[in-house]
Design an enzyme around this catalytic site. Structure first.
Site, PDB file in Angstrom:
ATOM      1  N   ASP A 186      37.502  30.322  51.610  1.00 39.40           N
ATOM      2  CA  ASP A 186      38.134  31.772  52.797  1.00 39.40           C
ATOM      3  C   ASP A 186      36.754  32.425  53.441  1.00 39.40           C
ATOM      4  OD1 ASP A 186      39.975  32.709  53.772  1.00 39.40           O
ATOM      5  OD2 ASP A 186      40.514  34.059  52.632  1.00 39.40           O
ATOM      6  N   GLU A 203      37.050  30.658  41.669  1.00 38.48           N
ATOM      7  CA  GLU A 203      38.021  30.096  42.258  1.00 38.48           C
ATOM      8  C   GLU A 203      38.299  28.137  42.213  1.00 38.48           C
ATOM      9  OE1 GLU A 203      40.723  31.383  45.164  1.00 38.48           O
ATOM     10  OE2 GLU A 203      41.129  33.413  43.635  1.00 38.48           O
ATOM     11  N   GLU A 263      39.431  40.007  41.631  1.00 38.99           N
ATOM     12  CA  GLU A 263      39.886  39.966  43.277  1.00 38.99           C
ATOM     13  C   GLU A 263      41.717  40.604  42.834  1.00 38.99           C
ATOM     14  OE1 GLU A 263      39.400  36.526  45.579  1.00 38.99           O
ATOM     15  OE2 GLU A 263      37.229  36.355  44.938  1.00 38.99           O
ATOM     16  N   TYR A 275      46.937  37.871  43.182  1.00 38.56           N
ATOM     17  CA  TYR A 275      47.373  38.520  44.737  1.00 38.56           C
ATOM     18  C   TYR A 275      49.001  38.853  44.055  1.00 38.56           C
ATOM     19  CZ  TYR A 275      43.040  38.675  46.611  1.00 38.56           C
ATOM     20  OH  TYR A 275      41.771  38.334  46.992  1.00 38.56           O
TER      21      TYR A 275
HETATM   22  C1  BDP Z   1      40.731  34.062  46.881  1.00 41.54           C
HETATM   23  C2  BDP Z   1      38.905  33.726  47.225  1.00 41.54           C
HETATM   24  C3  BDP Z   1      38.901  34.964  47.935  1.00 41.54           C
HETATM   25  C4  BDP Z   1      39.185  34.620  49.625  1.00 41.54           C
HETATM   26  C5  BDP Z   1      41.239  35.773  49.301  1.00 41.54           C
HETATM   27  C6  BDP Z   1      42.066  35.447  49.639  1.00 41.54           C
HETATM   28  O1  BDP Z   1      38.796  33.787  46.218  1.00 41.54           O
HETATM   29  O2  BDP Z   1      37.801  34.366  49.005  1.00 41.54           O
HETATM   30  O3  BDP Z   1      39.898  35.431  50.360  1.00 41.54           O
HETATM   31  O4  BDP Z   1      41.683  34.599  47.520  1.00 41.54           O
HETATM   32  O5  BDP Z   1      43.344  34.687  50.380  1.00 41.54           O
HETATM   33  O6  BDP Z   1      41.588  33.389  46.474  1.00 41.54           O
HETATM   34  O7  BDP Z   1      42.293  36.942  50.485  1.00 41.54           O
END
Ligand code: BDP
Length: 579
Positions: free
Chosen positions: A163, A398, A486, A450
Site C-alpha cells: 500500500d 503482513e 499499526e 484496524y
Molecule cells: C496495513 C499495511 C500498511 C497499509 C495499512 C493501511 O501494513 O502498509 O498502508 O494497512 O491500510 O495493512 O492503511
C-alpha cells in the site's frame, strides 16, 4: 558493510546531482548498446524517483537509463576505488566505460562494485539501467493473481501487493570512494554491560594480515588496544555512559590499521553501549523495561518521491519528538543510512524491517522469493548491525501467511537473522494474528490492527472490544512481548464531525485515544506504533482518495492534524527540542 567516509586515508565523493536520463518503454536500449553511452537524454535529479519529475510518466515502471561522467580526484590512481549505490529501485544494471559491472535486485539497500581496474583518471562514463516492473516473483511482489483465501482484496493501479506508490529510480546518493589497498573491509561492534562497565566487542575484517589499533573515547574515558586483525577484541569502559533514548550517549571508536610502524588506514564509528533483551513479557533496554511509542512512516515526499531529502529527515525527527515518540519501524523497507545515523544521535529505537511486504505463499516463484528475502535480510543486517538504535529485526510486514509454506519460510529467515546477529530480537509483523505460526519462534509478536476502521467501520467501541479480546487471546497462545505495530484511521485534514465519523479529524483522534487506553491496560503490550506519521502516496484505488493513504497524523507536507496534538498529550511530550 561500512558506510564510506573521508579522512586522511580514505576519500568519498558524491556523484553529480543531475544525470542524463532516457525512458526506454520499448526496451531497445540493451540491444542498441546504451550501456556504452546514449544520446538524446534529458536531465534528471539524483537522488529522487523519476515518477514525479516529469509530466505523463508517473505510472511508468519499465526500463529507463541514467548516465553521468566523472573524473577521479587527484591522488586516487594508487588507491582501491569503489562505486556505491545507496538504493536503486528495483533492478539496477551498471556499466562503467562500456564494461558491464553487474546488477543488483531490490530497492532500499546498498550495493557496490570494486572499480579499481576499470576507472580512468578522467572522462569516466557511468551508465545505469533501472527497471521497476511489478511481478509476482519479485519482493515486494506486484501483479499477483487474486488469492481466494484473501478475504479483503484491494485492487490498485499500479497493481502492487503493498500500500504505497512503487516509486522507481536512483533513490539514494551514488558515491565514489577511495581506500588504501589491504585496508579495513568491515567492522562488527557488539556491546554488553557488566556491572558498571561497558564492554565493546569488536570484530575487524581487513585485507592485510596486519595489526590494528582500537581507540574508544568519550565521557572522560579513553580505552585502547592493539590486536591482530582476525582476533576478537573487547574494550572495557569503566563506569560507561550507556546509550538510551533519554541519553543517546555515543563514544567515538577509531580503528587504525598499522603497517611497518605507521598507520595506513583509519575508520571512525560512533558506538552506543547498550543491551536489548527479551525477558518473559518484557522488552529490556539496558536491563530496564522499555515501552515503545511511535510510528510507521514512509520515505515519501512530493516531487522527490522516495529520494533522499535530508531536510525531511530532520523534520520528521522533530515531529516525532514533538509528539513524544521514542521509536519507529522502518515500514516497509530499510530507510536511508542518514536516517539511521540520526536515530543513533537523537536516541530513537528502531525496528528495522526488510523490504518483504505483501509476501504470499503460492508455490509459484516461492523459492525465488525466499532467496530474495534471505538476500535482503543479509544486506540489511550487514548495513545496520552497528547502530545502537536498531533494537529489533523485522523479517516481513503482513505476509499472507495462511498457507502452510509460510511457517518454514519464516523459520528459515529467522534462523538466518539469528545466526547473523544473535544479539537482537527478531519478529514478523502480522495482520493474520492468532494464525501467524511464525509467532511460535519469533522473539516478539507484532500485530497490525484496524478494528473500527476497515472492520467494523465507524464503530470505535466495538473495535476496541475486539482489539482487547484479540490481544489477550494472542498473548495466551504466544506468551511473549507484543507490539501493536499499526493502528490508525484515514483523515481528511480540515474535515470535522461531531459525533466523530470516519475521515474526520475527530474520528482519528478518538480512535487513537481509545486504542492507546486499551494498549496501556495490557502490561504485555510493549509498544504502540501509530500508522502513519504522515500521509503518503499510494496507487489509485477506491479506498485511496487522490492516490493517497491519509492515515498520517501529519499531512504529506508535515502539518499536524488534531490527532498529532492528541498524541502529544497522551504520550506526554515535553515540547520540541530547544535550539
Ligand atoms: C496495513 C499495511 C500498511 C497499509 C495499512 C493501511 O501494513 O502498509 O498502508 O494497512 O491500510 O495493512 O492503511
Amino acid at each position: 558493510m561500512l558506510h564510506p567516509q573521508s579522512n586522511p586515508f580514505r576519500q568519498c565523493i558524491t556523484l553529480p546531482e543531475f544525470w542524463d536520463f532516457r525512458f526506454d518503454p520499448d526496451d531497445l536500449g540493451t540491444d542498441a548498446g546504451w550501456g556504452e553511452g546514449f544520446t538524446g537524454g534529458r536531465p534528471i535529479a539524483v537522488p529522487a524517483s523519476w515518477n514525479d519529475q516529469f509530466e505523463d510518466w508517473r505510472d511508468y515502471l519499465g526500463p529507463a537509463w541514467y548516465q553521468t561522467y566523472f573524473d577521479l580526484p587527484w591522488g586516487w590512481e594508487q588507491r582501491r576505488v569503489a562505486l556505491r549505490f545507496g538504493s536503486v529501485n528495483y533492478i539496477a544494471e551498471v556499466w562503467l566505460n562500456g564494461m558491464r559491472l553487474g546488477e543488483h535486485e531490490g530497492g532500499h539497500l546498498p550495493f557496490e562494485f570494486d572499480v579499481t581496474e576499470h576507472v580512468r583518471p578522467e572522462g569516466n562514463l557511468l551508465v545505469v539501467r533501472v527497471e521497476g516492473e511489478l511481478a509476482p516473483d519479485r519482493v515486494p511482489p506486484g501483479n499477483v493473481p487474486p488469492d481466494p483465501l484473501d478475504t479483503f482484496p484491494r485492487n490498485k493501479y499500479p497493481s502492487t501487493s503493498f500500500d504505497f506508490f512503487p516509486f522507481c529510480g536512483i533513490h539514494r546518493p551514488v558515491l565514489l570512494y577511495a581506500m588504501p589497498h589491504g585496508g579495513i573491509d568491515d567492522l562488527t561492534v557488539v556491546t554488553d554491560i557488566a556491572g558498571n562497565d561497558g564492554l565493546v566487542r569488536l570484530h575487524l575484517e581487513a585485507g592485510d594480515a596486519a595489526t590494528a589499533r582500537l581507540i574508544l573515547r568519550g565521557y572522560g574515558a579513553e580505552v585502547s588496544a592493539e590486536v591482530a586483525v582476525s582476533e576478537e577484541a573487547t574494550l572495557t569502559v569503566p563506569g560507561a555512559a550507556l546509550w538510551s533514548p533519554a541519553s543517546p550517549n555515543l563514544y567515538d571508536l577509531t580503528v587504525e590499521m598499522l603497517r611497518d610502524g605507521g598507520v595506513f588506514d583509519r575508520y571512525a564509528l560512533p558506538v552506543g553501549i547498550r543491551t536489548i533483551t527479551v525477558d518473559g513479557d518484557a522488552l529490556l533496554l539496558n536491563g530496564e523495561p522499555v515501552k515503545l511509542t511511535g510510528f510507521g512512516r514512509h520515505e515519501d515526499f512530493p516531487v522527490t518521491g522516495r529520494g533522499l531529502v535530508p531536510a525531511v529527515i530532520v523534520k520528521d525527527y522533530a515531529l516525532m519528538k514533538w509528539v513524544g515518540a521514542n521509536s519507529f519501524r522502518t515500514t516497509h523497507y530499510p530507510y536511508s543510512e542518514q536516517m539511521m545515523d540520526l536515530a543513533d544521535r537523537l536516541g530513537f529505537l528502531v525496528i528495522d524491517e526488510t523490504p518483504a511486504v505483501g509476501l504470499f505463499f503460492h508455490e509459484d516463484g516461492l523459492e525465488r522469493r525466499l532467496a530474495l528475502c534471505r538476500q535482503y535480510t543479509q544486506e540489511m543486517i550487514a548495513r545496520d548491525k552497528n547502530h545502537p538504535s536498531v533494537i529489533m529485526w523485522s523479517l516481513a510486514n503482513e505476509p499472507h501467511s495462511k498457507r502452510p509454506a509460510a511457517k518454514g519460510f519464516f523459520r528459515n529467515l529467522y534462523d538466518l537473522a539469528r545466526s547473523l546477529d544473535p544479539t537482537r530480537p527478531v519478529t514478523v509483523v502480522s495482520a493474520v494474528g492468532i494464525g501467524e505460526e511464525a509467532f511460535e519462534f519469533c522473539d516478539v509478536a507484532c500485530l497490525n490492527r484496524y478494528f473500527g476502521w476497515y472492520t467494523p467501520p465507524g464503530q470505535v467501541d466495538e473495535g476496541c472490544e475486539l482489539l482487547s479480546a484479540e490481544l489477550d487471546t494472542l498473548h495466551g497462545k504466544y506468551p511473549k512481548p507484543l507490539l501493536l505495530t499499526e493502528f490508525g484511521a484515514d483523515t481528511i485534514p480540515g474535515h470535522h464531525a461531531q459525533p466523530p465519523e470516519m475521515f474526520s479529524e475527530e474520528y482519528q483522534a478518538e480512535m487513537l485515544t481509545r486504542y492507546i487506553e486499551v494498549l496501556d491496560s495490557k502490561p504485555f503490550v510493549v509498544g504502540q506504533h501509530v500508522w502513519n506519521l504522515c500521509d503518503f502516496k499510494t496507487g489509485q484505488a477506491v479506498h485511496r482518495m487522490g492516490g493517497m493513504n491519509l492515515k498520517g497524523v501529519f499531512t504529506r507536507d508535515r502539518r499536524p492534524k488534531l490527532a498529532a496534538h492528541r498524541l502529544r498529550e497522551l504520550w506526554g511530550a515535553q515540547g520540541s527540542e530547544s535550539a
